[in-house]
Design an enzyme around this catalytic site. Structure first.
Site, PDB file in Angstrom:
ATOM      1  N   LYS A  35      30.789  61.833  59.345  1.00 34.97           N
ATOM      2  CA  LYS A  35      29.592  60.997  58.848  1.00 34.97           C
ATOM      3  C   LYS A  35      28.582  61.503  60.031  1.00 34.97           C
ATOM      4  CE  LYS A  35      31.318  57.260  60.455  1.00 34.97           C
ATOM      5  NZ  LYS A  35      32.420  57.163  60.884  1.00 34.97           N
ATOM      6  N   LYS A  59      23.086  55.012  66.044  1.00 36.05           N
ATOM      7  CA  LYS A  59      24.521  54.969  66.439  1.00 36.05           C
ATOM      8  C   LYS A  59      24.612  53.691  66.619  1.00 36.05           C
ATOM      9  CE  LYS A  59      29.434  56.707  66.210  1.00 36.05           C
ATOM     10  NZ  LYS A  59      29.062  56.193  65.119  1.00 36.05           N
ATOM     11  N   SER A  63      32.832  53.892  70.127  1.00 38.53           N
ATOM     12  CA  SER A  63      33.904  53.674  71.465  1.00 38.53           C
ATOM     13  C   SER A  63      34.405  55.541  71.297  1.00 38.53           C
ATOM     14  CB  SER A  63      35.226  52.546  70.255  1.00 38.53           C
ATOM     15  OG  SER A  63      34.884  53.097  69.092  1.00 38.53           O
ATOM     16  N   ASP A  77      29.260  61.748  69.424  1.00 42.37           N
ATOM     17  CA  ASP A  77      28.565  61.768  67.283  1.00 42.37           C
ATOM     18  C   ASP A  77      27.141  61.357  67.697  1.00 42.37           C
ATOM     19  OD1 ASP A  77      30.484  62.328  66.911  1.00 42.37           O
ATOM     20  OD2 ASP A  77      31.307  60.141  66.340  1.00 42.37           O
ATOM     21  N   GLU A 136      24.325  55.435  61.514  1.00 41.58           N
ATOM     22  CA  GLU A 136      25.168  55.458  61.247  1.00 41.58           C
ATOM     23  C   GLU A 136      26.616  54.365  61.833  1.00 41.58           C
ATOM     24  OE1 GLU A 136      28.659  58.992  63.479  1.00 41.58           O
ATOM     25  OE2 GLU A 136      26.431  59.439  62.820  1.00 41.58           O
ATOM     26  N   GLY A 137      26.984  54.516  60.781  1.00 41.65           N
ATOM     27  CA  GLY A 137      28.020  53.365  61.349  1.00 41.65           C
ATOM     28  C   GLY A 137      29.596  53.749  62.080  1.00 41.65           C
ATOM     29  N   GLY A 139      33.253  53.893  62.107  1.00 39.39           N
ATOM     30  CA  GLY A 139      34.201  53.865  61.204  1.00 39.39           C
ATOM     31  C   GLY A 139      34.951  53.807  60.028  1.00 39.39           C
ATOM     32  N   ASN A 196      33.798  65.717  52.323  1.00 41.41           N
ATOM     33  CA  ASN A 196      33.523  65.984  53.565  1.00 41.41           C
ATOM     34  C   ASN A 196      34.951  67.327  53.661  1.00 41.41           C
ATOM     35  OD1 ASN A 196      32.953  67.699  55.693  1.00 41.41           O
ATOM     36  ND2 ASN A 196      34.011  66.765  56.792  1.00 41.41           N
TER      37      ASN A 196
END
Length: 230
Positions: A35, A59, A63, A77, A136-137, A139, A196
């Protein structure tokens, strides 16, 4: 690579009007499937194709963050997306809620004794109206973000069209179709599906199969060496 693979993003942007939300929500079929890598490449593509565009990446919760010498927690990230988007926003604004344990954000919240709800994440995703948001989420689509919400709940509140990242591995077609049907049932628009590769021997025929199974634009990103961690 994305210069060739993402004309559909530019087509979508050109077709939007003032009533259309200004940005994308990048979600996935799982964790560590690319992602952030996809978000970075979209940001770089948009900056190249649209001079003057200002991106506000978000984001809102992460975690598995890394402790820093000054005591802060770093989301790798969020840091990658922050750099790729060349945003004027500081890293704290990009990712305000960070936890160290590599578990679901919702469980990390509970372990920390914190009180973070969906409303806080929605507020953290806001940006000036003249900015383009890349949210961006964390998981997969149904991964719990807070005690009262998962990624789909956040998508519905933000009303942003979705870029869905699918990790190219055994079972990915099932994972992709389940996620797509969940988004369709929630009436969430899907702009793009990105398959991906997670290894240098990922099955390229999965892309052909995926294209035949869904009505949405699809692109294929070859293995880039990060094993989906970005």
């Amino acid at each position: 690579m994305f210069d060739e693979l993402l004309p559909t993003v530019d087509t979508f942007l050109n077709a939007t009007d003032s009533a259309t939300p200004n940005g994308f929500f990048i979600t996935g079929t799982d964790t560590e499937i690319g992602k952030s890598y996809t978000t970075c490449r979209i940001a770089e593509y948009l900056l190249q194709k649209r001079p003057g565009l200002v991106i506000s990446p978000r984001k809102p919760i992460a975690s598995g963050c890394l402790p820093q010498p000054d005591g802060r927690l770093l989301s790798e990230d969020a840091d990658s997306v922050h750099s790729a988007s060349q945003t004027p926003d500081d890293l704290e604004t990009v990712c305000p809620y960070r936890f160290e344990p590599p578990i679901s954000p919702a469980r990390a919240i509970a372990q920390a004794g914190a009180d973070i709800r969906l409303n806080e994440l929605v507020e953290a995703c806001q940006a000036p109206q003249d900015r383009f948001r890349l949210v961006e989420g964390a998981g997969g689509l149904y991964s719990p973000l807070t005690p009262d919400a998962d990624n789909l709940d956040l998508i519905q509140r933000l009303r942003l069209p979705v870029v869905l990242v699918v990790g190219n591995k055994l079972g990915c077609l099932n994972h992709a179709l389940l996620t797509i049907r969940a988004l369709e049932a929630a009436k969430q628009p899907i702009t793009l599906i990105v398959l991906n590769d997670l290894s240098d021997n990922a099955d390229p025929e999965n892309f052909t199969d995926l294209q035949s199974l869904v009505p949405y634009p699809c692109v294929h990103t070859p293995y880039h060496g990060y094993q989906g961690q970005l």
